[in-house]
Design a protein around this motif. Structure first.
Motif, short mmCIF file in Angstrom:
data_model
loop_
_atom_site.label_atom_id
_atom_site.label_comp_id
_atom_site.label_asym_id
_atom_site.label_seq_id
_atom_site.Cartn_x
_atom_site.Cartn_y
_atom_site.Cartn_z
N GLY A 226 0.78 -1.22 0.00
CA GLY A 226 0.00 0.00 0.00
C GLY A 226 0.81 1.27 0.00
O GLY A 226 0.25 2.37 0.12
N VAL A 227 2.13 1.19 -0.16
CA VAL A 227 2.99 2.37 -0.17
C VAL A 227 3.04 2.94 -1.58
O VAL A 227 3.32 2.22 -2.55
N GLN A 228 2.79 4.24 -1.71
CA GLN A 228 2.76 4.90 -3.01
C GLN A 228 4.16 5.04 -3.60
O GLN A 228 5.06 5.56 -2.94
N GLY A 229 4.34 4.60 -4.84
CA GLY A 229 5.60 4.81 -5.54
C GLY A 229 5.77 6.26 -5.93
O GLY A 229 4.79 7.02 -5.99
N GLN A 230 7.01 6.65 -6.23
CA GLN A 230 7.32 8.05 -6.51
C GLN A 230 7.71 8.33 -7.95
O GLN A 230 8.04 9.46 -8.30
N ALA A 231 7.65 7.32 -8.82
CA ALA A 231 8.15 7.51 -10.19
C ALA A 231 7.31 8.48 -11.01
O ALA A 231 7.81 9.09 -11.96
N LYS A 232 6.02 8.65 -10.66
CA LYS A 232 5.18 9.54 -11.47
C LYS A 232 5.66 10.98 -11.41
O LYS A 232 5.32 11.79 -12.29
N HIS A 233 6.44 11.33 -10.41
CA HIS A 233 6.94 12.70 -10.29
C HIS A 233 8.16 12.94 -11.18
O HIS A 233 8.67 14.06 -11.23
N ARG A 234 8.65 11.89 -11.86
CA ARG A 234 9.86 12.02 -12.65
C ARG A 234 9.60 11.90 -14.14
O ARG A 234 10.52 11.69 -14.92
N ARG A 235 8.36 12.01 -14.58
CA ARG A 235 8.07 11.98 -16.01
C ARG A 235 8.61 13.24 -16.66
O ARG A 235 8.46 14.33 -16.13
N ASN A 236 9.20 13.08 -17.83
CA ASN A 236 9.74 14.23 -18.55
C ASN A 236 8.77 14.78 -19.60
O ASN A 236 8.55 15.98 -19.67
N ILE A 237 8.19 13.87 -20.41
CA ILE A 237 7.30 14.35 -21.47
C ILE A 237 5.98 13.60 -21.57
O ILE A 237 5.02 14.14 -22.11
#
Length: 285
Positions: A226-237
């Protein structure tokens, strides 16, 4: 959106928390979520089975059981899998609940209702899911620039279309394909066969870097706990039509290629040998 980093994170969590345990029961809340068996047979055949291993093939999660069966799960676009105490509140989007010994349960949810499970003898399941038709895994050490060059050599379709063809390369989704081509500075409309050796090296590096960063940041969705990942904050385009490119500030371009939303920077990814529009690829699930 569930792509390979999100699925790989769940598989690693399953190895940690579920392998070695037995299923004691199952509940199918949405019958359409079960493939290759009726819900009653799915429940009956899963009861009492021990999980021996968890692995990933493309975007499939595969749990090997102690009786020669495999339990396959696929998130499609927005599916999630969480491990919770037995009797926990179930979100409205819950499709299937798998009860484990130790008073815990796996809850498969999907707000769109597309996520699926399947259970059957391992060889039969692999055939039904067409796993043998999948290409090499983008995260495998055996996936090298040389392998990528061979995969692209005779492909006279847009690079974006080829990269999303799971029969060519398994494990690259729409988001990560766009990010990989941006990282490599290659226009997604280019003919796949037109890439030079140096461009192939850049593309290979871009694919690996994007996937590995997604893993380091534990994806864009919630993990098994249930821990939210953080990769969505690193999208470039990806998904940033009209926003400034992080490298050059040119507005991000958007087009549907092979039926898929595609984003790129016209300045950083110059057009050269653009391919004609190709039809959308058929999913393997």
């Amino acid at each position: 959106m569930a792509e390979v980093p999100e699925v790989e994170i769940i598989v690693r969590d399953l190895k940690q928390a579920v392998v070695g345990r037995h299923f004691v029961d199952a509940e199918v809340l949405v019958p359409a979520a079960v493939r290759f068996a009726s819900p009653p047979d799915f429940i009956q055949n899963l009861r009492g089975r021990k999980v021996l291993n968890a692995e990933r093939r493309a975007k499939f999660m595969l749990l090997t059981l102690d009786d020669g069966q495999t339990l396959a799960l696929h998130f499609m676009l927005w599916g999630e899998l969480q491990l919770r105490p037995s009797g926990s509140e179930r979100p409205p989007a819950t499709l299937v609940v798998l009860s484990l010994e130790g008073n815990e349960e796996l809850q498969l949810t999907d707000t769109l209702g597309y996520a699926r499970v399947a259970l059957g003898p391992t060889a039969m399941l692999a055939s039904q899911l067409k796993l043998e038709e999948l290409g090499p895994e983008a995260l495998d050490e055996a996936f090298t620039p040389t392998v990528l060059a061979k995969l692209l050599r005779r492909r006279r379709s847009a690079l974006k279309t080829v990269l999303l063809n799971q029969r060519v390369l398994a494990g690259l989704g729409n988001r990560d394909a766009d990010e990989s081509m941006w990282a490599a500075g290659i226009d997604p409309r280019r003919l796949a066969s037109s890439l030079s050796p140096s461009e192939i090296v850049r593309l290979h590096r871009g694919i690996r870097d994007v996937l590995e960063e997604g893993l380091r940041l534990r994806g864009t969705q919630r993990d098994l706990f249930g821990v939210q990942g953080q990769a969505k904050h690193r999208r470039n385009i990806f998904g940033k039509t009209g926003a400034p490119c992080p490298r050059c500030a040119t507005p991000v371009s958007h087009l549907r290629i092979g039926g898929r939303n595609t984003h790129w920077c016209a300045h950083c990814q110059p057009a050269d040998g653009v391919a004609p529009e190709a039809p959308a690829q058929t999913s393997l699930l």
